[in-house]
Design a protein around this motif. Structure first.
Motif, PDB file in Angstrom:
ATOM      1  N   ASN A   1      -2.083   9.650   0.147  1.00  0.00           N
ATOM      2  CA  ASN A   1      -2.300   9.957  -1.234  1.00  0.00           C
ATOM      3  C   ASN A   1      -1.769   8.738  -2.097  1.00  0.00           C
ATOM      4  N   LEU A   2      -2.478   8.460  -2.972  1.00  0.00           N
ATOM      5  CA  LEU A   2      -1.787   7.143  -3.919  1.00  0.00           C
ATOM      6  C   LEU A   2      -1.950   7.709  -5.261  1.00  0.00           C
ATOM      7  N   VAL A   3      -0.735   7.613  -5.878  1.00  0.00           N
ATOM      8  CA  VAL A   3      -0.713   8.002  -7.252  1.00  0.00           C
ATOM      9  C   VAL A   3      -0.074   7.313  -8.056  1.00  0.00           C
ATOM     10  N   ASN A   4      -0.265   7.284  -9.358  1.00  0.00           N
ATOM     11  CA  ASN A   4       0.648   6.402 -10.397  1.00  0.00           C
ATOM     12  C   ASN A   4       1.765   7.452 -10.828  1.00  0.00           C
ATOM     13  N   ILE A   5       2.597   6.998 -11.640  1.00  0.00           N
ATOM     14  CA  ILE A   5       4.005   7.427 -11.994  1.00  0.00           C
ATOM     15  C   ILE A   5       3.633   8.772 -12.794  1.00  0.00           C
ATOM     16  N   ASN A   6       2.333   9.040 -13.428  1.00  0.00           N
ATOM     17  CA  ASN A   6       2.239  10.108 -13.872  1.00  0.00           C
ATOM     18  C   ASN A   6       1.713  11.217 -13.144  1.00  0.00           C
ATOM     19  N   GLY A   7       1.394  10.873 -11.714  1.00  0.00           N
ATOM     20  CA  GLY A   7       0.937  11.790 -10.906  1.00  0.00           C
ATOM     21  C   GLY A   7      -0.769  11.483 -10.788  1.00  0.00           C
ATOM     22  N   GLN A   8      -1.427  10.646 -11.496  1.00  0.00           N
ATOM     23  CA  GLN A   8      -2.773  10.564 -11.309  1.00  0.00           C
ATOM     24  C   GLN A   8      -3.210   9.944 -10.190  1.00  0.00           C
TER      25      GLN A   8
ATOM     26  N   SER B   1       0.564  -0.769  12.946  1.00  0.00           N
ATOM     27  CA  SER B   1       0.288  -1.673  11.622  1.00  0.00           C
ATOM     28  C   SER B   1      -1.207  -0.941  11.168  1.00  0.00           C
ATOM     29  N   ALA B   2      -1.400  -0.790   9.844  1.00  0.00           N
ATOM     30  CA  ALA B   2      -2.563  -0.406   9.285  1.00  0.00           C
ATOM     31  C   ALA B   2      -2.743  -1.163   7.852  1.00  0.00           C
ATOM     32  N   ASN B   3      -3.761  -1.010   7.197  1.00  0.00           N
ATOM     33  CA  ASN B   3      -3.803  -1.430   5.759  1.00  0.00           C
ATOM     34  C   ASN B   3      -4.467  -0.242   4.835  1.00  0.00           C
ATOM     35  N   VAL B   4      -4.377  -0.288   3.697  1.00  0.00           N
ATOM     36  CA  VAL B   4      -4.861   0.692   2.780  1.00  0.00           C
ATOM     37  C   VAL B   4      -5.586  -0.340   1.720  1.00  0.00           C
ATOM     38  N   ASP B   5      -7.078  -0.101   1.423  1.00  0.00           N
ATOM     39  CA  ASP B   5      -7.742  -0.589   0.419  1.00  0.00           C
ATOM     40  C   ASP B   5      -7.555  -0.009  -0.719  1.00  0.00           C
ATOM     41  N   ILE B   6      -7.055  -0.535  -1.818  1.00  0.00           N
ATOM     42  CA  ILE B   6      -6.915   0.180  -3.347  1.00  0.00           C
ATOM     43  C   ILE B   6      -8.290  -0.409  -4.147  1.00  0.00           C
ATOM     44  N   LEU B   7      -9.057   0.739  -4.310  1.00  0.00           N
ATOM     45  CA  LEU B   7     -10.302   0.616  -4.993  1.00  0.00           C
ATOM     46  C   LEU B   7     -10.387   0.378  -6.589  1.00  0.00           C
ATOM     47  N   GLU B   8      -9.001   0.595  -6.947  1.00  0.00           N
ATOM     48  CA  GLU B   8      -9.084   0.616  -8.518  1.00  0.00           C
ATOM     49  C   GLU B   8      -7.883  -0.620  -8.927  1.00  0.00           C
ATOM     50  N   THR B   9      -8.309  -1.279 -10.070  1.00  0.00           N
ATOM     51  CA  THR B   9      -7.405  -2.214 -10.601  1.00  0.00           C
ATOM     52  C   THR B   9      -5.882  -1.358 -10.852  1.00  0.00           C
ATOM     53  N   LEU B  10      -4.799  -2.240 -10.394  1.00  0.00           N
ATOM     54  CA  LEU B  10      -3.727  -1.389 -10.579  1.00  0.00           C
ATOM     55  C   LEU B  10      -3.036  -1.939 -11.900  1.00  0.00           C
ATOM     56  N   THR B  11      -2.722  -1.282 -13.094  1.00  0.00           N
ATOM     57  CA  THR B  11      -1.934  -1.497 -14.219  1.00  0.00           C
ATOM     58  C   THR B  11      -0.524  -1.663 -13.789  1.00  0.00           C
ATOM     59  N   PRO B  12       0.392  -2.450 -14.362  1.00  0.00           N
ATOM     60  CA  PRO B  12       1.608  -2.800 -14.113  1.00  0.00           C
ATOM     61  C   PRO B  12       2.402  -1.515 -14.162  1.00  0.00           C
ATOM     62  N   GLY B  13       3.206  -1.226 -13.137  1.00  0.00           N
ATOM     63  CA  GLY B  13       3.807   0.076 -13.028  1.00  0.00           C
ATOM     64  C   GLY B  13       4.519   0.502 -11.730  1.00  0.00           C
ATOM     65  N   VAL B  14       4.892   1.545 -11.700  1.00  0.00           N
ATOM     66  CA  VAL B  14       5.332   2.213 -10.287  1.00  0.00           C
ATOM     67  C   VAL B  14       4.389   2.917  -9.778  1.00  0.00           C
ATOM     68  N   TYR B  15       3.961   2.974  -8.491  1.00  0.00           N
ATOM     69  CA  TYR B  15       3.021   3.770  -7.721  1.00  0.00           C
ATOM     70  C   TYR B  15       3.763   4.462  -6.524  1.00  0.00           C
ATOM     71  N   TYR B  16       3.104   5.576  -5.950  1.00  0.00           N
ATOM     72  CA  TYR B  16       3.673   6.100  -5.053  1.00  0.00           C
ATOM     73  C   TYR B  16       2.643   6.414  -3.754  1.00  0.00           C
ATOM     74  N   LEU B  17       2.876   5.928  -2.553  1.00  0.00           N
ATOM     75  CA  LEU B  17       2.053   6.264  -1.297  1.00  0.00           C
ATOM     76  C   LEU B  17       2.693   7.278  -0.651  1.00  0.00           C
ATOM     77  N   GLN B  18       1.925   8.222  -0.563  1.00  0.00           N
ATOM     78  CA  GLN B  18       2.301   9.460   0.283  1.00  0.00           C
ATOM     79  C   GLN B  18       1.692   9.320   1.889  1.00  0.00           C
ATOM     80  N   LEU B  19       2.366   9.556   2.796  1.00  0.00           N
ATOM     81  CA  LEU B  19       1.882   9.440   4.217  1.00  0.00           C
ATOM     82  C   LEU B  19       2.128  10.863   4.804  1.00  0.00           C
ATOM     83  N   GLN B  20       0.974  11.172   5.055  1.00  0.00           N
ATOM     84  CA  GLN B  20       1.064  12.708   6.094  1.00  0.00           C
ATOM     85  C   GLN B  20       0.882  12.562   7.393  1.00  0.00           C
ATOM     86  N   GLY B  21       1.915  13.020   8.170  1.00  0.00           N
ATOM     87  CA  GLY B  21       1.662  12.953   9.546  1.00  0.00           C
ATOM     88  C   GLY B  21       1.646  14.567  10.165  1.00  0.00           C
ATOM     89  N   LEU B  22       1.644  14.506  11.360  1.00  0.00           N
ATOM     90  CA  LEU B  22       1.422  15.802  11.968  1.00  0.00           C
ATOM     91  C   LEU B  22       2.471  17.092  11.508  1.00  0.00           C
TER      92      LEU B  22
END
Length: 349
Positions: free
Chosen positions: A297-304, A317-338
């Motif tokens: 789950n990838l969200v911006n600082i406002n939780g969007q 290793s792995a990669n995550v393709d970001i499908l939107e243009t990122l505006t400057p700022g902090v983002y959060y990547l959530q990784l859920q496991g088992l």
């Protein structure tokens, strides 16, 4: 190419607690419809889709109430008692019948869009906020806040929680057997079809009520995309004569839910992220097998939520393709496991 290395961020409760309620006013646009109705699939279909497209970024909830036919359900039957009418399609703006027909639907579209975008109707007497948390068992905690911004001397106010399907492939007369229905009221997520009572008059200015429903099962199959669903919190006003009317709302896409866990962190022990120079791909490296990642789950600082997709997961290793243009700022990547999740922060420049 400049590479930016990011460090582990323990998931802050700042993003999961504190139900902020603003005086933002939503408008409700309701289509009374049926899958067997020819006009619902002709000018009614066009009007509905155009309003969805043009008001996507506005404070408007646009939904379809199938009062008859194969898409009818307990929730649509209950909500149709509020709107009702004779025939279909009928379009309502809040509690006003727009009297739409084949001759005026384009003018009605312009009228509704102008009204929704007008600042004259942007402030609410009672505000509604909605937050979602996803549990490790794929149930959801639904949190809502309701706050009065004036003194109110009449009526009872009830909050309903509804699941809306934005990608339901089903028959629609005049469209076909593979019609993609959107904004479809699917069910009530709480027992009270027309809402749980929050306030009864008199109501003092500034009164705030917080409500929570834990471990709610949306009933989605494992193959369904949560991003195709929204949850709506709708505040209904009921007067002394028993008439119920729309008052305000808030809506969240299910994919916006923050991932929570009562377990220890996931099987992923530690992950290093590297953002590429084009800022459209994250590279993941870990000392553990990243195939244990079952959801991101990838969200911006406002939780969007930010559109993305997980690429190849090969060993460590792995990669995550970001499908939107990122505006400057902090983002959060959530990784859920088992067994739970971890959240990492990074900075886009």
């Amino acid at each position: 190419m400049k590479q930016i290395i990011f460090t582990l961020l323990i998931f802050s409760t700042l993003y999961l607690s504190g139900q902020e309620v603003t005086n933002r006013q939503f408008q409700l646009i309701t289509k009374r419809t049926a899958d067997w109705c020819p006009k619902c699939g002709e000018y009614g279909w066009e009007l509905f889709k155009n309003l969805e497209k043009n008001l996507k970024e506005e404070n408007a909830l646009i939904w379809a109430i199938h009062y008859s036919g194969n898409l009818k359900n307990d929730a649509t039957i209950a909500v149709d008692e509020i709107f009702g009418g004779f025939g279909q399609p009928i379009f309502w703006l809040d509690d006003a019948d727009l009297l739409v027909d084949v001759d005026n639907y384009k003018e009605i579209q312009t009228f509704v869009e102008d009204l929704v975008m007008s600042p004259l109707f942007s402030e609410a007497y009672i505000g509604v906020s909605l937050n979602l948390e996803q549990n490790s068992d794929n149930t959801y905690n639904i949190k809502a806040g309701v706050k009065s911004f004036i003194d109110l001397q009449a009526n009872e106010y009830n909050l309903g929680i509804y699941l809306i399907n934005d990608s339901l492939v089903a028959y629609q007369q005049s469209v076909g057997f593979d019609a993609v229905h959107s904004g479809v009221l699917t069910k009530s997520l709480i027992p009270e079809m027309l809402g749980k009572t929050v306030f009864k008059a008199p109501i003092a200015n500034g009164r705030l009520e917080n409500l929570e429903w834990k471990n709610v099962d949306l009933g989605l199959s494992p193959t369904e995309n949560a991003a195709n669903y929204r949850i709506a919190a709708i505040l209904w006003s009921k007067d002394a004569e028993g008439a119920t009317r729309f008052f305000n709302a808030d809506v969240k896409n299910v994919s916006e839910a923050m991932v929570t866990s009562t377990y220890d962190v996931s099987l992923i022990d530690e992950v290093k992220l590297t953002l590429n120079g084009a800022q459209n791909q994250l590279f993941l490296e870990s000392g553990d097998d990243v195939s244990n990642i079952i959801k991101t789950n990838l969200v911006n600082i406002n939780g969007q939520s930010i559109a993305h997709q997980m690429g190849n997961k090969q060993g460590f290793s792995a990669n995550v393709d970001i499908l939107e243009t990122l505006t400057p700022g902090v983002y959060y990547l959530q990784l859920q496991g088992l067994r739970g999740s971890k959240t990492y922060s990074f900075l886009a420049k």
